[in-house]
Structure formats: C-alpha cells, structure tokens
Motif scaffolding. Structure first.
Motif, PDB file in Angstrom:
ATOM      1  N   LYS A 243      23.466 -78.522 -36.713  1.00 56.89           N
ATOM      2  CA  LYS A 243      23.070 -79.701 -37.486  1.00 56.89           C
ATOM      3  C   LYS A 243      24.001 -80.870 -37.166  1.00 56.89           C
ATOM      4  O   LYS A 243      25.215 -80.700 -37.081  1.00 56.89           O
ATOM      5  CB  LYS A 243      23.135 -79.361 -38.974  1.00 56.89           C
TER       6      LYS A 243
ATOM      7  N   ASP B 276      21.331 -87.819 -42.448  1.00 57.72           N
ATOM      8  CA  ASP B 276      21.422 -86.403 -42.066  1.00 57.72           C
ATOM      9  C   ASP B 276      20.019 -85.794 -41.960  1.00 57.72           C
ATOM     10  O   ASP B 276      19.869 -84.608 -41.831  1.00 57.72           O
ATOM     11  CB  ASP B 276      22.287 -85.609 -43.059  1.00 57.72           C
TER      12      ASP B 276
ATOM     13  N   GLN C  44      10.668 -83.389 -42.563  1.00 60.61           N
ATOM     14  CA  GLN C  44       9.849 -82.932 -43.685  1.00 60.61           C
ATOM     15  C   GLN C  44       8.546 -83.718 -43.777  1.00 60.61           C
ATOM     16  O   GLN C  44       7.466 -83.146 -44.001  1.00 60.61           O
ATOM     17  CB  GLN C  44      10.635 -83.091 -44.992  1.00 60.61           C
TER      18      GLN C  44
ATOM     19  N   ILE D 216      16.480 -84.998 -41.538  1.00 59.84           N
ATOM     20  CA  ILE D 216      15.687 -83.948 -42.180  1.00 59.84           C
ATOM     21  C   ILE D 216      14.508 -84.540 -42.936  1.00 59.84           C
ATOM     22  O   ILE D 216      13.417 -83.966 -42.966  1.00 59.84           O
ATOM     23  CB  ILE D 216      16.576 -83.113 -43.121  1.00 59.84           C
ATOM     24  N   THR D 217      14.708 -85.718 -43.534  1.00 56.47           N
ATOM     25  CA  THR D 217      13.625 -86.337 -44.295  1.00 56.47           C
ATOM     26  C   THR D 217      12.438 -86.672 -43.400  1.00 56.47           C
ATOM     27  O   THR D 217      11.284 -86.554 -43.823  1.00 56.47           O
ATOM     28  CB  THR D 217      14.114 -87.613 -44.997  1.00 56.47           C
TER      29      THR D 217
ATOM     30  N   PRO E 204      19.080 -74.844 -38.071  1.00 57.26           N
ATOM     31  CA  PRO E 204      18.678 -76.252 -38.087  1.00 57.26           C
ATOM     32  C   PRO E 204      17.381 -76.490 -37.328  1.00 57.26           C
ATOM     33  O   PRO E 204      17.052 -75.765 -36.389  1.00 57.26           O
ATOM     34  CB  PRO E 204      19.849 -76.945 -37.389  1.00 57.26           C
TER      35      PRO E 204
ATOM     36  N   LYS F  65      24.782 -85.368 -37.615  1.00 56.57           N
ATOM     37  CA  LYS F  65      24.569 -86.551 -38.435  1.00 56.57           C
ATOM     38  C   LYS F  65      24.898 -87.809 -37.639  1.00 56.57           C
ATOM     39  O   LYS F  65      25.787 -87.811 -36.793  1.00 56.57           O
ATOM     40  CB  LYS F  65      25.470 -86.531 -39.684  1.00 56.57           C
TER      41      LYS F  65
ATOM     42  N   ASN G  80      17.050 -82.009 -35.362  1.00 59.99           N
ATOM     43  CA  ASN G  80      18.170 -82.376 -36.223  1.00 59.99           C
ATOM     44  C   ASN G  80      19.516 -82.058 -35.579  1.00 59.99           C
ATOM     45  O   ASN G  80      20.562 -82.467 -36.073  1.00 59.99           O
ATOM     46  CB  ASN G  80      18.038 -81.670 -37.578  1.00 59.99           C
TER      47      ASN G  80
ATOM     48  N   SER H 238      14.832 -77.767 -42.255  1.00 60.03           N
ATOM     49  CA  SER H 238      15.831 -76.803 -42.706  1.00 60.03           C
ATOM     50  C   SER H 238      17.161 -77.477 -42.992  1.00 60.03           C
ATOM     51  O   SER H 238      17.650 -78.271 -42.193  1.00 60.03           O
ATOM     52  CB  SER H 238      16.038 -75.720 -41.632  1.00 60.03           C
ATOM     53  N   LYS H 239      17.734 -77.147 -44.149  1.00 60.39           N
ATOM     54  CA  LYS H 239      19.083 -77.600 -44.490  1.00 60.39           C
ATOM     55  C   LYS H 239      20.110 -76.499 -44.259  1.00 60.39           C
ATOM     56  O   LYS H 239      21.307 -76.702 -44.456  1.00 60.39           O
ATOM     57  CB  LYS H 239      19.123 -78.065 -45.950  1.00 60.39           C
ATOM     58  N   ASP H 240      19.642 -75.335 -43.818  1.00 64.07           N
ATOM     59  CA  ASP H 240      20.526 -74.214 -43.518  1.00 64.07           C
ATOM     60  C   ASP H 240      21.280 -74.510 -42.222  1.00 64.07           C
ATOM     61  O   ASP H 240      20.657 -74.659 -41.168  1.00 64.07           O
ATOM     62  CB  ASP H 240      19.696 -72.935 -43.368  1.00 64.07           C
ATOM     63  N   PRO H 241      22.611 -74.603 -42.253  1.00 62.76           N
ATOM     64  CA  PRO H 241      23.369 -74.937 -41.037  1.00 62.76           C
ATOM     65  C   PRO H 241      23.234 -73.893 -39.936  1.00 62.76           C
ATOM     66  O   PRO H 241      23.497 -74.195 -38.766  1.00 62.76           O
ATOM     67  CB  PRO H 241      24.813 -75.027 -41.541  1.00 62.76           C
TER      68      PRO H 241
END
Length: 257
Positions: free
Chosen positions: A246, A257, A104, A100-101, A144, A248, A148, A138-141
């Motif tokens: 999502k 993640d 972003q 995610i980083t 995604p 990892k 990701n 997005s961090k919303d499962p």
C-alpha cells in the motif's frame, strides 16, 4: 497499416502467450510483501517519452488526481519500454496509483452496471464478473489493490500524430475483446482476422513485448494493464515476495491513501 512499417518487426512477430491458468486472487493476495519504500513519483515530467491522460480525473471520478503517480522503479522501466518504440511514438498513461476511494467507486459502479444489464445474475456472480476488471478495494496492508501500490499501470501507445494505436477496444472495455490474447486465440483457432483485427493484434504485441522486456507482467483480462513490484507481478514472475505494498501520495496540505 502503414504505421506498422516503422516498428521493429521482431517485436510484433513474437506472439503473446495464451495463459495456461486462470487468474487467482486468493493465491496473489497470499504473497508476502517486503516493502522497498520506493517513493511515488509523478509521470508527466518526461513528456518526450511519456504522456499522462488520467482518465478518472478527466471523467470526474471523486478523489482522482490530475497527475499519474507510480513507484520510482516503475517510471524507470516505463522509460526503458518507451525506448523500444519508434522515436515519434509515446507511451500514454491512462491510470496508475489509485486512492482506495477511487477503487471503491469503480468497483461499485461496474458491479451495479453488470447487475442492471443482467437482472437474473446473483450478487456473487456479479462480483466475480466485476473482479475481472476491477480489483476488490482493500485497506488490508497485506492485500492491497494493485493500483493502490503504485506498481500497476494502465497505458497505451500514441503515434506521431498523437493518435492512439488501434488496440481492438477502448480503454476499460468490459467485453471478452479486452482480453490481451483475444486476437491470438482467434489466430490459434484458424480464424481469419480482418485488416483492423490484424492491426490490433500487432499493436497489442508491440505494447506487450516492450513492457515484458522492461520487466513488467500483464493482467490477462486487460490489454492495457501491467504490473511491476506488486503481488500480481510477484505471482506471475514466480517471486517469493512483492516489493510494493500500500502506498500514499503525500502533499504539504493533504494526504491521499
């Protein structure tokens, strides 16, 4: 042009269909995800078929990895696609699973570039333009970012000399020429293509058709971006649900993640 003689002509004779509707992130992100729990696997272990050149690691983007990872089912389909290429050609993975980083960082960088190049544009318009090329982090499962999930792949094809085939633009080009059907649209309008454009059209058809035949779908605005298993794929395939959410990459000493 001689390289095209080695390619199955039936593949490059099949035109890429021009989309009849615009990409709709709201519809895509509303698709239910029923997670398959397929693991993320490295893609560099079959170099006779697939090469990895992780572009964001090469370019020094923070938290990007020196390996390309995807879901296991994606790898198997990439091998199927690769089998349709001339024996000396290889798929080259430019990006796959993304933390995610990294997502972003890419989103913010492109938005800032668009606003700098277009000083009269509003932030809302800049975000809309950015979304053509970089999905919203997005961090919303339930929503995604495609990369990701481990189901999105950015790739091209290298010839027997290790040279990328001419696709008409570089990877991550943000002009209209990056649209998968850009050259198809010129042909449909009756415009004459140059020799280089004709070559790019055939090479895009080659990549598109081997990937579609292997079960992937294509993101309209990027000739290099293909999906399997995620919400993009489910929307374009008419599936009731996605199978990849999502994901990892887990190591003994660190988790991304």
């Amino acid at each position: 042009m001689s390289q095209l003689k080695k390619i199955d002509t039936s593949i490059i004779e099949r035109a890429i269909p021009i989309p009849s509707e615009e990409w709709n992130w709201n519809k895509i992100r509303s698709i239910k995800i029923i997670e398959s729990n397929e693991p993320l696997v490295p893609l560099s272990l079959v170099p006779e078929h697939i090469l990895c050149r992780p572009q964001y690691y090469i370019q020094g983007i923070g938290n990007s990895l020196p390996e390309c990872y995807s879901r296991k089912g994606v790898l198997l389909r990439l091998l199927k696609a690769s089998s349709r290429l001339p024996s000396e050609y290889k798929l080259v993975i430019l990006d796959a699973w993304r933390p995610i980083t990294v997502q972003q960082s890419l989103f913010d960088t492109l938005k800032e570039r668009i606003m700098k190049e277009n000083p009269l544009i509003s932030e809302e318009e800049a975000i809309k333009e950015t979304l053509k090329f970089v999905a919203l982090p997005s961090k919303d499962p339930n929503k995604p970012s495609p990369h990701n999930t481990g189901g999105a792949i950015d790739l091209t094809i290298a010839d027997e000399n290790g040279l990328f085939l001419n696709m008409g633009t570089d990877y991550d080009d943000t002009t209209e020429k990056a649209r998968t059907t850009y050259f198809e649209e010129k042909v449909r309008r009756g415009e004459k293509l140059s020799e280089e454009e004709e070559e790019a059209l055939k090479n895009r058809r080659l990549l598109y058709n081997i990937m579609i035949d292997a079960g992937f779908t294509n993101y309209f605005d990027e000739w290099w971006h293909y999906d399997y298993g995620n919400q993009n794929w489910a929307w374009l395939s008419g599936k009731d649900n996605a199978i990849y959410g999502k994901a990892k990459v887990k190591f003994t000493w660190k988790e991304f993640d």
